[in-house]
Design a protein around this motif. Structure first.
Motif, short mmCIF file in Angstrom:
data_model
loop_
_atom_site.label_atom_id
_atom_site.label_comp_id
_atom_site.label_asym_id
_atom_site.label_seq_id
_atom_site.Cartn_x
_atom_site.Cartn_y
_atom_site.Cartn_z
N VAL A 94 23.74 40.08 29.60
CA VAL A 94 23.66 41.45 29.09
C VAL A 94 24.06 42.50 30.11
CG1 VAL A 94 21.89 40.83 27.40
CG2 VAL A 94 21.20 41.74 29.63
N ASP A 95 24.08 42.16 31.40
CA ASP A 95 24.54 43.11 32.42
C ASP A 95 25.50 42.43 33.40
OD1 ASP A 95 24.53 45.73 33.54
OD2 ASP A 95 23.18 45.07 35.12
N GLU A 116 20.07 41.96 21.51
CA GLU A 116 20.44 42.51 22.81
C GLU A 116 21.73 41.89 23.33
OE1 GLU A 116 16.55 44.02 24.98
OE2 GLU A 116 16.30 41.94 24.36
N ILE A 117 21.93 40.60 23.08
CA ILE A 117 23.19 39.96 23.44
C ILE A 117 24.33 40.56 22.63
CG2 ILE A 117 24.48 37.79 23.29
CD1 ILE A 117 21.84 36.35 24.05
N ALA A 120 25.29 43.88 23.91
CA ALA A 120 25.99 43.80 25.20
C ALA A 120 27.46 43.45 25.03
CB ALA A 120 25.30 42.79 26.11
N CYS A 121 27.82 42.91 23.85
CA CYS A 121 29.23 42.65 23.57
C CYS A 121 29.94 43.99 23.32
CB CYS A 121 29.37 41.75 22.35
SG CYS A 121 28.76 40.05 22.63
N GLY A 146 18.17 45.56 27.55
CA GLY A 146 19.24 46.45 27.13
C GLY A 146 19.13 46.92 25.70
N ARG A 150 20.28 50.68 24.76
CA ARG A 150 21.56 50.75 24.06
C ARG A 150 21.40 51.35 22.67
NH1 ARG A 150 23.33 45.43 27.27
NH2 ARG A 150 24.70 46.51 28.75
#
Length: 262
Positions: A94-95, A116-117, A120-121, A146, A150
Motif C-alpha cells: 500500500v505504500d 485498502e489494497i 493503493a492501486c 491507507g 485515501r
C-alpha cells in the motif's frame, strides 16, 4: 519476469505482452493477507518494476473474492508487524514506491485491507456484484493501511466519515458514483476489462507514462506523509488494546464481540 513455480506461491505472476498479471493466491482464505502473501506481493511488484519490458500491472484475486483484508487469525502473531508496517506497509504494497501503474480487477469483495489494497492501486475495475467496505470498527480495529486517509482525500468529508465510522459495505454502483472505480463491468468481466485498460495504457510511450505517474504521485504524496505519521501514531495504541484482541477473537469464534472500551 518469469512465472513462479511450485510450491505454489501466495501471489502468482504471468505476463501478456507488456502487461503483468498479479494474482493474490489464497482462495480458500478469501485471499486474506498473511506473511507469505505480504512477502510474495512485495517481491512480485518489485520484479514488475524492474522489468523494462513490462509497462502496466493488473492485480486480481483467485477464487470468489478479490481480498477480504488481513487474516485475523494472524493478528496476534509477532510476524504481523511485518505485514502491517514492514517495507511497503500493509501487504508489502500500500505504500511501496512504484513508477508504473497498477490496475485492480475486483470481483466478489474488496473489504478492509482488501479495499485498502484496491485504493493503493492507480485505477480499479470492478464487477457489478462486487462489494466494498472498511469494517474494521466492527472487529475493534481501524483502517490504518491507507484506507481512511485515501477515502478522506477522495470523497466529500461527510461521505468519507459515514463509510469509515459505520464500517458498512457498499456496492459497485455506489463506488463508481463516488469516483473510486474507473470502470464497472458485468459479472465475470473485471479481468478482461482491466486488461483492455492496461493494454490501452501500455500502447503509449513508456517514458511518458512513467513521467506522468511521477507527477501524479508527487501531487498525492504532498499530503500523504503527514497522514502516514498520524496513522503510525494511532495504530500501535489500538493494537495493544483489549478491544483489538476481542474483535478478531469474536470474529473467529463467530459470536458478537463484547467491547470494553479499553
Amino acid at each position: 519476469m518469469s512465472d513462479q513455480t511450485s510450491p505454489e506461491p501466495a501471489v502468482l505472476t504471468r505476463r501478456e505482452g507488456a502487461v503483468c498479471i498479479l494474482t493474490l493466491n489464497r482462495p480458500t482464505q478469501r485471499n486474506s493477507v498473511n506473511l507469505d502473501l505480504t512477502r510474495d506481493l512485495r517481491a512480485a511488484v518489485k520484479a514488475f518494476e524492474a522489468d523494462d519490458s513490462l509497462q502496466v500491472a493488473v492485480l486480481q484475486g483467485a477464487g470468489k473474492v478479490f481480498c477480504a483484508g488481513m487474516d485475523l487469525k494472524f493478528i496476534g502473531d509477532p510476524a504481523s508487524k511485518e505485514v502491517i508496517s514492514g517495507e511497503g506497509r500493509f501487504a508489502g504494497f500500500v505504500d511501496l514506491p512504484r513508477r508504473k501503474p497498477v490496475i485492480a480487477a475486483v470481483h466478489g469483495a474488496a473489504l478492509a485491507g482488501g479495499l485498502e489494497i484496491m485504493l493503493a492501486c492507480d485505477m480499479a475495475v470492478a464487477e457489478r456484484s462486487a462489494r466494498f467496505g472498511l469494517p474494521e470498527p466492527k472487529v475493534g480495529l481501524v483502517a490504518a493501511a491507507g484506507g481512511i486517509m485515501r477515502l478522506a482525500a477522495r470523497l466529500p468529508a461527510a461521505k468519507a466519515r459515514e463509510l469509515v465510522l459505520t464500517g458498512r459495505s457498499f456496492d459497485a454502483e455506489e463506488a463508481e458514483r463516488l469516483g473510486l472505480l474507473t470502470r464497472v463491468t458485468e459479472d465475470g468481466g473485471a479481468l478482461a476489462e482491466a486488461m483492455r485498460l492496461a493494454e490501452e495504457i501500455a500502447a503509449n510511450a513508456p517514458l511518458s507514462i512513467r513521467a506522468a505517474m511521477e507527477i501524479l504521485r508527487a501531487a498525492e504524496r504532498a499530503s500523504e506523509a503527514d497522514r502516514w505519521a498520524d496513522s503510525e501514531r494511532v495504530l500501535p495504541q489500538l493494537l495493544t488494546s483489549d478491544d483489538a484482541r476481542e474483535g478478531p477473537l469474536a470474529f473467529v469464534e463467530k459470536r458478537a464481540p463484547r467491547w470494553s472500551g479499553r
